[in-house]
Design an enzyme around this catalytic site. Structure first.
Site, PDB file in Angstrom:
ATOM      1  N   CYS A  42       0.852  -1.191   0.000  1.00 43.68           N
ATOM      2  CA  CYS A  42       0.000   0.000   0.000  1.00 43.68           C
ATOM      3  C   CYS A  42       0.888   1.242   0.000  1.00 43.68           C
ATOM      4  CB  CYS A  42      -0.901   0.006   1.232  1.00 43.68           C
ATOM      5  SG  CYS A  42      -2.262  -1.200   1.154  1.00 43.68           S
TER       6      CYS A  42
ATOM      7  N   HIS B 104      -5.938  -1.381  -2.015  1.00 41.03           N
ATOM      8  CA  HIS B 104      -5.681  -2.688  -1.401  1.00 41.03           C
ATOM      9  C   HIS B 104      -6.818  -3.668  -1.638  1.00 41.03           C
ATOM     10  CE1 HIS B 104      -3.888  -5.434   1.610  1.00 41.03           C
ATOM     11  NE2 HIS B 104      -5.138  -5.687   1.954  1.00 41.03           N
TER      12      HIS B 104
ATOM     13  N   HIS C 275      -1.267  -7.631  -6.905  1.00 44.99           N
ATOM     14  CA  HIS C 275       0.086  -7.477  -7.441  1.00 44.99           C
ATOM     15  C   HIS C 275       0.496  -8.727  -8.204  1.00 44.99           C
ATOM     16  CE1 HIS C 275       0.992 -10.035  -3.982  1.00 44.99           C
ATOM     17  NE2 HIS C 275       2.203 -10.229  -4.481  1.00 44.99           N
TER      18      HIS C 275
END
Length: 352
Positions: free
Chosen positions: A73, A116, A169
């Protein structure tokens, strides 16, 4: 796209990829980090002819931190992370706990968004296009490192896959050798070319699949299908219709269409098992031609290889996973419980 390269406190490279050309990235990493020390070593298995990365330093890597301590983050106030800025579009940095490093290659983390709670499937087409730009740029940059022979961009999604950080990710592995899976493709490619007097195996596979019953979705420049001999319960291969060896070879038309096609594919994956099911765990893997010499694959050049993405899940049905047990792990012979034709039909049914 604007690209800004900087350094983290321990010397690792961090690159921001921004949608706006006027974005300024000058935040400094305020963490008191010492330089990263890795013990990565690549060992050759002389019996199997493949390689194993030994990386004992990875035992201490970050493991399922609370959401408010996520290192991917953005930095906010005194809460410091791997990303010093307070926001970002796409960020790429050298992995703090790499499987490959130095003469053994390089590992990078690709953060798709600063949100997130997002996923790749929830990105906008503009955001997904920026990730594609980042993958392409990193492929180009890493291919010029003297220790790198092949660049592998991929995403692991879901705890069932082994993901230890919940933030959306992916990763990039830059290998110092041609990977065993790619070597198998190149050998098959060479054998088919010789046996047929010059035909390209990738072209033949794509032509056959497009004429068959396992097509999942098709655009003007991309096609997605469940392969005839799918290894995994739900497995889709995504090909550009014009054969290119790597992401660098995609033309503007293919790059423009990719986000729409890929996002639709990911969203269908999340609907395979019905409403109320947790997000589908998956691996998304880009296959690109090696940048090293292909002398051992007689008669084959880089341009004979076909860039493609392989997307698959280890979930075989609601609440049940596909485990790699005796036959798969011991002998590399997969047993698939879901017929590829059924998988393709199901993925067509859940179109948005």
């Amino acid at each position: 796209m604007k690209k800004t390269s900087t350094r983290l406190a321990d010397g690792r490279e961090l690159i921001y990829y921004d949608l706006r050309d006027d974005t300024v990235r000058d935040a400094v990493d305020r963490r008191p980090l010492e330089r990263t020390v890795t013990t990565s070593e690549v060992r050759r298995d002389v019996l199997l002819g493949d390689s194993v990365a030994i990386a004992s330093h990875r035992q201490g890597r970050t493991y399922h931190p609370p959401a408010d301590q996520c290192p991917l983050c953005p930095t906010t106030g005194d809460r410091l992370s791997e990303i010093p800025d307070s926001s970002y579009d796409v960020a790429v940095f050298e992995n703090r706990f790499p499987s490959l490093a130095g003469d053994s290659g390089r590992c990078e983390v690709v953060c798709f968004t600063s949100d997130h709670d997002a996923s790749f499937a929830s990105l906008t087409e503009e955001q997904a296009a920026l990730v594609l730009d980042a993958w392409t740029d990193r492929t180009s940059e890493l291919s010029h490192l003297p220790s790198v022979e092949q660049v592998f961009c991929f995403e692991n999604r879901g705890e069932e896959i082994g993901v230890t950080l919940g933030h959306p990710h992916g990763q990039i592995y830059a290998y110092p050798f041609t990977t065993p899976r790619t070597a198998l493709m190149l050998r098959s490619l060479a054998a088919h070319k010789e046996a047929t007097g010059g035909e390209n195996l990738f072209d033949s596979v794509l032509e056959r699949e497009l004429a068959g019953e396992r097509v999942v979705l098709e655009g003007e420049h991309w096609a997605a299908f469940v392969p005839y001999s799918a290894h995994w319960p739900y497995e889709v291969h995504l090909y550009p219709k014009r054969r290119v060896p790597d992401l660098l070879g995609l033309d503007e038309a293919a790059r423009t269409e990719f986000p729409k096609v890929y996002l639709e594919l990911l969203r269908r994956f999340d609907r395979i098992f019905g409403e109320g099911e947790p997000p589908t765990p998956y691996i998304a893997a880009w296959h690109q031609a090696p940048f090293g010499t292909l002398e051992e694959f007689e008669g084959v050049s880089r341009d004979d290889f076909a860039l493609h993405l392989e997307l698959f899940t280890i979930r075989r049905t609601s609440g049940k996973l596909k485990f790699l047990a005796g036959s798969e792990s011991g002998m590399s012979v997969f047993i698939n419980d879901v017929p590829p034709e059924f998988a393709a039909e199901r993925l067509r049914e859940v179109a948005s």
